[in-house]
Motif scaffolding. Structure first.
Motif, PDB file in Angstrom:
ATOM      1  N   ILE A 116     -18.989 -32.537 -19.241  1.00 42.26           N
ATOM      2  CA  ILE A 116     -20.380 -32.979 -19.106  1.00 42.26           C
ATOM      3  C   ILE A 116     -21.266 -31.889 -19.700  1.00 42.26           C
ATOM      4  N   HIS A 117     -21.846 -32.170 -20.868  1.00 37.71           N
ATOM      5  CA  HIS A 117     -22.668 -31.189 -21.583  1.00 37.71           C
ATOM      6  C   HIS A 117     -24.130 -31.640 -21.563  1.00 37.71           C
ATOM      7  N   SER A 118     -25.008 -30.742 -21.144  1.00 40.05           N
ATOM      8  CA  SER A 118     -26.448 -31.026 -21.129  1.00 40.05           C
ATOM      9  C   SER A 118     -27.176 -30.010 -21.998  1.00 40.05           C
ATOM     10  N   PHE A 119     -28.102 -30.510 -22.809  1.00 36.81           N
ATOM     11  CA  PHE A 119     -28.839 -29.670 -23.757  1.00 36.81           C
ATOM     12  C   PHE A 119     -30.334 -29.799 -23.489  1.00 36.81           C
ATOM     13  N   TYR A 120     -31.001 -28.669 -23.352  1.00 36.44           N
ATOM     14  CA  TYR A 120     -32.449 -28.633 -23.196  1.00 36.44           C
ATOM     15  C   TYR A 120     -33.005 -27.842 -24.386  1.00 36.44           C
ATOM     16  N   LEU A 121     -33.617 -28.554 -25.324  1.00 35.50           N
ATOM     17  CA  LEU A 121     -34.104 -27.932 -26.553  1.00 35.50           C
ATOM     18  C   LEU A 121     -35.591 -27.616 -26.432  1.00 35.50           C
ATOM     19  N   GLY A 122     -35.939 -26.349 -26.660  1.00 35.15           N
ATOM     20  CA  GLY A 122     -37.329 -25.930 -26.623  1.00 35.15           C
ATOM     21  C   GLY A 122     -38.096 -26.376 -27.854  1.00 35.15           C
ATOM     22  N   ILE A 144      -6.303 -38.094 -21.960  1.00 36.39           N
ATOM     23  CA  ILE A 144      -7.571 -38.750 -21.650  1.00 36.39           C
ATOM     24  C   ILE A 144      -8.721 -37.772 -21.837  1.00 36.39           C
ATOM     25  N   LEU A 145      -9.745 -38.192 -22.578  1.00 33.99           N
ATOM     26  CA  LEU A 145     -10.934 -37.370 -22.800  1.00 33.99           C
ATOM     27  C   LEU A 145     -12.179 -38.226 -22.550  1.00 33.99           C
ATOM     28  N   ASN A 146     -12.991 -37.820 -21.581  1.00 32.67           N
ATOM     29  CA  ASN A 146     -14.202 -38.560 -21.235  1.00 32.67           C
ATOM     30  C   ASN A 146     -15.419 -37.644 -21.319  1.00 32.67           C
ATOM     31  N   PRO A 147     -16.051 -37.557 -22.483  1.00 28.80           N
ATOM     32  CA  PRO A 147     -17.219 -36.678 -22.617  1.00 28.80           C
ATOM     33  C   PRO A 147     -18.524 -37.365 -22.221  1.00 28.80           C
ATOM     34  N   THR A 148     -19.402 -36.607 -21.576  1.00 26.45           N
ATOM     35  CA  THR A 148     -20.768 -37.036 -21.304  1.00 26.45           C
ATOM     36  C   THR A 148     -21.716 -36.027 -21.943  1.00 26.45           C
ATOM     37  N   THR A 149     -22.649 -36.530 -22.742  1.00 22.09           N
ATOM     38  CA  THR A 149     -23.585 -35.660 -23.458  1.00 22.09           C
ATOM     39  C   THR A 149     -25.007 -36.078 -23.127  1.00 22.09           C
ATOM     40  N   ASN A 150     -25.791 -35.144 -22.579  1.00 20.40           N
ATOM     41  CA  ASN A 150     -27.185 -35.400 -22.234  1.00 20.40           C
ATOM     42  C   ASN A 150     -28.081 -34.459 -23.040  1.00 20.40           C
ATOM     43  N   VAL A 151     -29.072 -35.023 -23.738  1.00 17.42           N
ATOM     44  CA  VAL A 151     -29.933 -34.229 -24.621  1.00 17.42           C
ATOM     45  C   VAL A 151     -31.395 -34.468 -24.254  1.00 17.42           C
ATOM     46  N   TYR A 152     -32.121 -33.372 -24.023  1.00 17.08           N
ATOM     47  CA  TYR A 152     -33.547 -33.441 -23.695  1.00 17.08           C
ATOM     48  C   TYR A 152     -34.293 -32.585 -24.714  1.00 17.08           C
ATOM     49  N   VAL A 173     -13.848 -42.672 -22.641  1.00 11.84           N
ATOM     50  CA  VAL A 173     -15.140 -43.298 -22.363  1.00 11.84           C
ATOM     51  C   VAL A 173     -16.188 -42.244 -22.672  1.00 11.84           C
ATOM     52  N   ARG A 174     -17.017 -42.513 -23.659  1.00 12.43           N
ATOM     53  CA  ARG A 174     -17.985 -41.542 -24.174  1.00 12.43           C
ATOM     54  C   ARG A 174     -19.393 -42.003 -23.798  1.00 12.43           C
ATOM     55  N   ASP A 175     -20.099 -41.198 -23.030  1.00 10.76           N
ATOM     56  CA  ASP A 175     -21.467 -41.521 -22.619  1.00 10.76           C
ATOM     57  C   ASP A 175     -22.430 -40.497 -23.214  1.00 10.76           C
ATOM     58  N   THR A 176     -23.410 -40.991 -23.974  1.00 16.03           N
ATOM     59  CA  THR A 176     -24.388 -40.118 -24.615  1.00 16.03           C
ATOM     60  C   THR A 176     -25.790 -40.596 -24.255  1.00 16.03           C
ATOM     61  N   ASN A 177     -26.614 -39.680 -23.739  1.00 18.96           N
ATOM     62  CA  ASN A 177     -27.983 -40.014 -23.334  1.00 18.96           C
ATOM     63  C   ASN A 177     -28.948 -38.997 -23.945  1.00 18.96           C
ATOM     64  N   ALA A 178     -30.089 -39.483 -24.437  1.00 25.28           N
ATOM     65  CA  ALA A 178     -31.058 -38.576 -25.054  1.00 25.28           C
ATOM     66  C   ALA A 178     -32.480 -39.022 -24.746  1.00 25.28           C
ATOM     67  N   GLU A 179     -33.361 -38.033 -24.543  1.00 21.69           N
ATOM     68  CA  GLU A 179     -34.787 -38.274 -24.371  1.00 21.69           C
ATOM     69  C   GLU A 179     -35.535 -37.381 -25.354  1.00 21.69           C
ATOM     70  N   LEU A 180     -36.389 -37.995 -26.181  1.00 23.84           N
ATOM     71  CA  LEU A 180     -37.067 -37.268 -27.252  1.00 23.84           C
ATOM     72  C   LEU A 180     -38.565 -37.189 -27.002  1.00 23.84           C
ATOM     73  N   GLY A 181     -39.108 -35.972 -27.135  1.00 27.28           N
ATOM     74  CA  GLY A 181     -40.536 -35.764 -27.035  1.00 27.28           C
ATOM     75  C   GLY A 181     -41.222 -35.978 -28.377  1.00 27.28           C
ATOM     76  N   ALA A 182     -42.481 -35.626 -28.455  1.00 28.38           N
ATOM     77  CA  ALA A 182     -43.291 -35.868 -29.657  1.00 28.38           C
ATOM     78  C   ALA A 182     -42.698 -35.168 -30.871  1.00 28.38           C
ATOM     79  N   ASP A 183     -42.574 -35.924 -31.960  1.00 34.45           N
ATOM     80  CA  ASP A 183     -42.098 -35.414 -33.254  1.00 34.45           C
ATOM     81  C   ASP A 183     -40.686 -34.835 -33.201  1.00 34.45           C
ATOM     82  N   ALA A 184     -39.934 -35.116 -32.150  1.00 30.35           N
ATOM     83  CA  ALA A 184     -38.538 -34.683 -32.081  1.00 30.35           C
ATOM     84  C   ALA A 184     -37.684 -35.613 -32.943  1.00 30.35           C
ATOM     85  N   LYS A 185     -36.616 -35.055 -33.508  1.00 30.72           N
ATOM     86  CA  LYS A 185     -35.755 -35.820 -34.408  1.00 30.72           C
ATOM     87  C   LYS A 185     -34.293 -35.612 -34.018  1.00 30.72           C
TER      88      LYS A 185
END
Length: 309
Positions: A116-122, A144-152, A173-185
């Motif tokens: 379970i990897h979580s990323f907080y980008l400044g 068995i490999l089940n990665p979860t990736t969360n990106v903020y 089972v691969r779960d990827t979630n992302a939330e993007l702020g203004a002008d994020a790419k």
């Protein structure tokens, strides 16, 4: 802590992280649920979590040109390894993160790694993230490999994520979630190869929350033999934003691929597109390569390598 690595360990690290010996700079290598070796750098601090198994990686503001390695290998049959890794990326950074997991299993017992990897980008930071999964071994036990990736992602940040599944993974089972702020790419590329009776399910949810944010989702997969793949991405546009979802898959043998691309516009200024193409290798592609002296098998392999490159 320093642990001697076996030839099997070294091969796994080469496959998933292109590592040949321990790298320079910041890195954390994990084997069978235990730390092998760790180093921080002047601007990147890696520390053990106190609440869950895993690590916190803190990157100082303005860090540029550094690469962080955090590979995991599993060679113990019957092990279920779960790890939580959290990345705190400061403002105005430009870094690369190399992750991934390799499993070697010669037994009849299942081996599993759930990361379970979580990323907080400044603000205004750029991250390139590469994650490769690989399985090998002569046993009948599952890999068995089940990665979860969360990106903020904060304002003006950008992230390129390349998540690759090589051969040998029994199920994922691969779960990827992302939330993007203004002008994020965000550019999210997933490449999957399944064969035999393997299964792969990929779920993605990307929320475009800030004005001017954008995402490009690219899925390229090959399903061979009797394997089954399901691709289930969802992009939600909540403002003036742009989103593009693309799924390209090649089917071989009796394999099955199901793509369910979804887009939801919660603003009249959201521009969202999805497309999917699934099918077998065109016969004229093989014939063309065979005229150059390749056998049919070599031509097919050339096409697949090019498709997943």
């Amino acid at each position: 802590m320093t642990v001697d690595l076996s030839p099997i360990d070294e091969n796994l690290l080469a496959e998933i992280a292109n590592m040949h010996g321990m790298p320079k700079g910041a890195f954390n290598v994990r084997k069978d649920g235990e730390l092998v070796e760790r180093h921080s750098s002047a601007y990147i601090d890696i520390s053990t979590k106190t609440d869950n198994p895993g690590i916190d990686i803190r990157i100082a503001d303005g860090t540029k040109g550094e690469t962080v390695y955090i590979p995991v290998i599993v060679t113990k049959s019957g092990l279920k390894d779960v790890v939580y890794n959290t990345f705190y990326v400061g403002e105005n950074c430009d870094i690369t993160i190399i992750a991934g997991c390799g499993i070697h299993n010669d037994s009849h017992d299942a081996s599993e790694h759930d990361g379970i990897h979580s990323f907080y980008l400044g603000k205004n930071s750029r991250v390139r993230y590469v994650e490769k999964h690989y399985g090998e071994g002569d046993g009948s036990g599952e890999r068995i490999l089940n990665p979860t990736t969360n990106v903020y992602m904060e304002e003006g940040s950008s992230c390129e994520m390349e998540m690759v599944q090589l051969r040998g993974v029994t199920s994922t089972v691969r779960d990827t979630n992302a939330e993007l702020g203004a002008d994020a790419k965000l550019v999210l590329t997933e490449k999957l190869l399944t064969h035999g009776n393997q299964t792969a399910i990929s779920n993605m949810k990307v929320e475009l929350k800030g004005e001017g944010s954008s995402v490009q989702v690219i899925s390229r997969s090959v399903a061979q033999d009797d394997s089954v793949q399901v691709f289930n991405p969802l992009v939600i546009g909540e403002c003036a934003c742009r989103g593009h979802v693309q799924c390209d898959a090649i089917i071989m043998g009796n394999a099955k691929v199901k793509a369910i691309p979804g887009i939801e516009a919660a603003s009249e200024d959201a521009m969202l597109v999805h497309e999917a193409a699934i099918g077998k290798i065109a016969g004229d592609q093989i014939v063309k390569l065979m005229t150059l002296g390749l056998t049919e098998e070599e031509a097919e392999a050339e096409i697949l390598d090019d498709f997943l490159s």
